[in-house]
Design a protein around this motif. Structure first.
Motif, short mmCIF file in Angstrom:
data_model
loop_
_atom_site.label_atom_id
_atom_site.label_comp_id
_atom_site.label_asym_id
_atom_site.label_seq_id
_atom_site.Cartn_x
_atom_site.Cartn_y
_atom_site.Cartn_z
N THR A 1 3.18 11.86 1.80
CA THR A 1 4.17 10.80 1.54
C THR A 1 5.09 10.63 2.75
O THR A 1 5.36 9.51 3.18
CB THR A 1 5.02 11.16 0.30
OG1 THR A 1 4.14 11.44 -0.77
CG2 THR A 1 5.94 10.02 -0.08
N GLY B 1 0.82 -1.21 0.00
CA GLY B 1 0.00 0.00 0.00
C GLY B 1 0.85 1.26 0.00
O GLY B 1 0.61 2.19 -0.77
N MET C 1 3.21 8.98 5.55
CA MET C 1 3.01 7.55 5.29
C MET C 1 4.30 6.76 5.49
O MET C 1 4.30 5.67 6.08
CB MET C 1 2.50 7.35 3.86
CG MET C 1 1.05 7.71 3.70
SD MET C 1 0.44 7.20 2.10
CE MET C 1 0.62 5.47 2.22
N VAL D 1 1.77 6.67 -6.75
CA VAL D 1 0.68 7.55 -7.22
C VAL D 1 1.02 9.01 -6.90
O VAL D 1 0.87 9.90 -7.75
CB VAL D 1 -0.65 7.13 -6.56
CG1 VAL D 1 -1.72 8.19 -6.81
CG2 VAL D 1 -1.11 5.78 -7.11
N LEU D 2 1.49 9.25 -5.67
CA LEU D 2 1.83 10.62 -5.28
C LEU D 2 2.98 11.16 -6.12
O LEU D 2 2.99 12.33 -6.50
CB LEU D 2 2.18 10.67 -3.79
CG LEU D 2 1.00 10.49 -2.83
CD1 LEU D 2 1.49 10.42 -1.40
CD2 LEU D 2 0.01 11.63 -2.98
N VAL E 1 0.82 3.97 -2.98
CA VAL E 1 0.46 5.37 -2.71
C VAL E 1 1.64 6.29 -3.03
O VAL E 1 1.47 7.37 -3.62
CB VAL E 1 0.02 5.54 -1.24
CG1 VAL E 1 -0.17 7.02 -0.91
CG2 VAL E 1 -1.27 4.79 -1.00
#
Lengths: 543, 160
Positions: free
Chosen positions: A184, A14, A187, A21-22, A18
């Motif tokens: 980011t 995940g 995360m 994608v970011l 992510v």
């Protein structure tokens, strides 16, 4: 445990997705910003529009001042006309022209150009005091002046709006990039914390597993020790039983009773064999096991097997023959006891399980490997010595008694660094190849002569080299002698050595004691006799 | 100032005086003035054509496609009046003027273009001279600062 691992994988996946994608979003935002900056850096078309309006005014002014008879000349009028023309031309080409035209929905510039073309001849041919023409021309262009002013205003306002949009877009993009970066980082920090916690948990689990493994190993060692002790304790009385049985059979005249005693004897022997297997198996399970390598005579190994397995072969009504093949060295270095045991267990397995009627064992030696080829001719077809191959199955549910011997054999081979391979001969016999590393110590018997002055000295020397493949010769075999052990310290030592060398020109002469001239000897072993030195030197010659 | 530069300046001034003396004011295509050393030269079409011609292939926001601009290099024109440094003021026929650093002419092949794709400029289309920067060859020139220096209908160059 597995679900935790799955959660870790999902969390990691995940975070990676992510982050990707970011990153892509950030890249696209950055690209948009670059494009916005490029648009923001375009030529300011408001200036071009203003210039057109200004030049029209200046042209009309030149017509007005000339009419007033002040300073301007027809040259000036024509020059202003040309400059105005050039300003209109800006609207007709290039990126700047395209952007300007986009605002000119009422085609003001087009109409201005038409007016320029319509008045071109009149302007070019204008005379200095032709005020009427000047007034007409001025009147023709006058309506366009206000329309151009409106166009300039539209362009200025439009460009301002566009600039504001670009600024807003860049601000929005910058904010998005900031939020994406913060997200980011958060995360990744979260993932790091999670993995650190997971790492601690896994370390704790590993410690628990290590402790469990240690407990299991201790339990296994206890079990092995128990098995060893028990089998040893059982064997002692069994030997007593066997001894008494032998006595009973020797004194028994009744044939029927003798047969029964024979059966008891076979059963007792079989039980003794099984106890031996258990003892070996327990020893092999012990991680301390390692082969005991020492020199041995290959011939002894060949002779020991028929002697050991003869009764079993007779009982199974099978023929057993053992032979050397090729150039088998006289002496090898390896674990002879375990080799003998391995071959014996394998052959016993074939005799008792496969219904073998003929078993041949051939020993050969090549490139540091002792190769045993066991050919088995058996009754029936399709049988395979599975217990010697494949995955070892030591589970409590499936470990059969007959698997004990083969299991011990295969583990012995593994421990000695060897391999087992299964094949078949041209006449469809089972062919089992057992290759075990071994070092060739001597390829032949060494002819050695003792030239010593006392029997005790001979005995001492012989005991030092006992077990080596040595053929002791006397002075009559002088020509074939390879090593001579000569006791030193005699008066005419030099001449004696010279005589010996003359008689046995190929022999190496080893001096025993303290020679007056050591250089006369190929090797000297001092007294008291350095047995290890002497043995090693003889082994060197043997090799 | 080294000896070579002094000689070069002297020769330029001599040449400038020779050209200037022979040109009537109304025939001048381009007037070049060095306010630092007091030199002035008025160039006719023939004079400009006689200078070494350079071609710059470039795009800018005022043309539709890649265009070959031809004319003398700006630094060659400035050399006629012994310019060595300072600010260059470029003035158009409508008195519009821009200030350009002298270094631009040294760092880039700035051309005083008299034609585009072989067609001479008329005064109705950026003539007689359009100052063109090689924007396609130098991305740093693709900026409004340099767009403003693409002055057309150039008639006067003055070094201050």
């Amino acid at each position: 445990m597995r679900s935790k691992l799955l959660i870790s994988k999902i969390v990691f996946g995940g975070v990676v997705v992510v982050a990707i994608v970011l990153s892509i979003s950030g890249f696209l935002t950055f690209k948009d910003n670059i494009e916005a900056m490029r648009r923001a850096s375009q030529e300011n078309i408001s200036w071009s529009a203003t210039q057109l309006e200004r030049e029209l005014t200046r042209f009309m002014d030149s017509l007005g001042t000339s009419r007033a008879g002040t300073a301007s000349s027809t040259v000036d009028i024509n020059q202003r006309f040309d400059v105005l023309w050039s300003r209109v031309a800006v609207f007709q080409r290039g990126a700047v022209g395209a952007r300007l035209r986009a605002y000119d929905s009422e085609h003001v510039v087009e109409r201005l150009f038409d007016e320029l073309k319509r008045n071109e001849v009149a302007v070019v041919s204008i005379k200095s005091f032709d005020f009427t023409r000047m007034a007409n021309i001025r009147a023709a262009f006058f309506p366009l002046s206000e329309q151009l002013n409106d166009l300039s205003l539209r362009i200025t306002v439009g460009e301002e709006q566009k600039a504001a949009e670009i600024r807003a877009q860049m601000r929005s993009s910058a904010n998005f990039a900031l939020y994406a970066s913060v997200l980011t980082v958060v995360m990744i920090m979260g993932a790091l914390v999670y993995f650190v916690l997971e790492g601690r948990r896994f370390r704790k689990l590993a410690d628990v597993n290590k402790a469990l493994a240690e407990d299991f190993r201790n339990a296994s060692e206890v079990k092995s020790r128990f098995l060893t002790m028990m089998s040893h304790e059982l064997r002692t009385p069994m030997n007593g039983v066997l001894g008494l049985l032998a006595l009973a059979r020797a004194n028994e005249d009744n044939e029927e009773q003798k047969d029964r005693l024979d059966q008891v004897d076979r059963s007792a022997n079989r039980m003794l064999g099984m106890l031996t297997d258990i003892l070996d198996f327990a020893a092999l399970e012990n991680t301390q096991f390692s082969p005991m390598e020492k020199p041995f005579f290959s011939n002894e190994l060949l002779l020991a097997l028929p002697e050991l397995l003869g009764p079993v072969a007779i009982q199974a009504e099978a023929r057993l023959h053992v032979a050397a093949e090729g150039t088998l060295p006289v002496m090898l270095c390896g674990d002879a006891t375990r080799l003998r045991r391995t071959y014996a267990l394998m052959i016993t397995y074939f005799l008792e399980t496969a219904g073998a009627r003929d078993i041949g064992l051939k020993l050969a030696y090549e490139n540091g490997v002792l190769q045993a080829r066991i050919e088995v001719d058996y009754i029936g077809e399709g049988w395979s010595p599975d217990l010697l191959f494949g995955e070892r199955n030591n589970s409590k549910d499936s470990f059969a008694v007959e698997a004990l011997g083969p299991s011990v054999a295969r583990v012995l081979v593994e421990k000695m660094g060897g391999t087992i391979a299964l094949g078949s001969t041209a006449d469809s016999k089972i062919l089992l190849s057992v290759d075990v590393p071994a070092t060739a110590m001597a390829s032949k018997q060494l002819k050695l002569r003792l030239s010593l002055r006392s029997s005790p000295m001979e005995m001492v020397c012989k005991s030092s080299i006992a077990g080596l493949p040595i053929d002791f010769v006397d002075a009559e075999s002088a020509n074939q002698t390879e090593v001579i052990l000569l006791e030193t310290g005699i008066d005419d030592e030099a001449s004696h050595v010279a005589d010996i060398r003359a008689q046995s020109p190929l022999a190496q002469v080893f001096g025993i004691g303290r020679p007056k001239q050591p250089e006369l000897f190929d090797f000297v072993v001092e007294m008291p006799l350095q047995a290890e030195q002497l043995r090693n030197r003889v082994l060197e010659v043997l090799r | 100032m080294n000896r070579f530069k002094k000689l070069s300046m002297l020769m330029s001034m001599v040449a400038a005086t020779a050209i200037s003396g022979a040109v009537k004011a109304q025939d001048a295509m381009l007037t070049v003035v060095n306010s630092v050393n007091g030199t002035e030269v008025a160039l006719t079409v023939a004079d400009v054509t006689a200078l070494a011609q350079a071609t710059v292939n470039t795009e800018n926001e005022f043309v539709d496609a890649m265009t070959a601009f031809e004319g003398p290099l700006g630094r060659d024109v400035l050399a006629l009046v012994g310019a060595e440094a300072g600010t260059v003021v470029l003035t158009a026929v409508n008195d519009y003027a821009v200030e350009v650093p002298y270094e631009d002419f040294m760092n880039y092949d700035v051309v005083f273009a008299t034609s585009a794709d072989g067609e001479a400029f008329s005064r109705r289309d950026k003539g007689p001279i359009w100052v063109v920067y090689p924007m396609s060859d130098h991305s740093e020139l693709q900026d409004p600062v340099y767009n403003a220096r693409l002055i057309w209908q150039l008639v006067k160059v003055e070094i201050k």
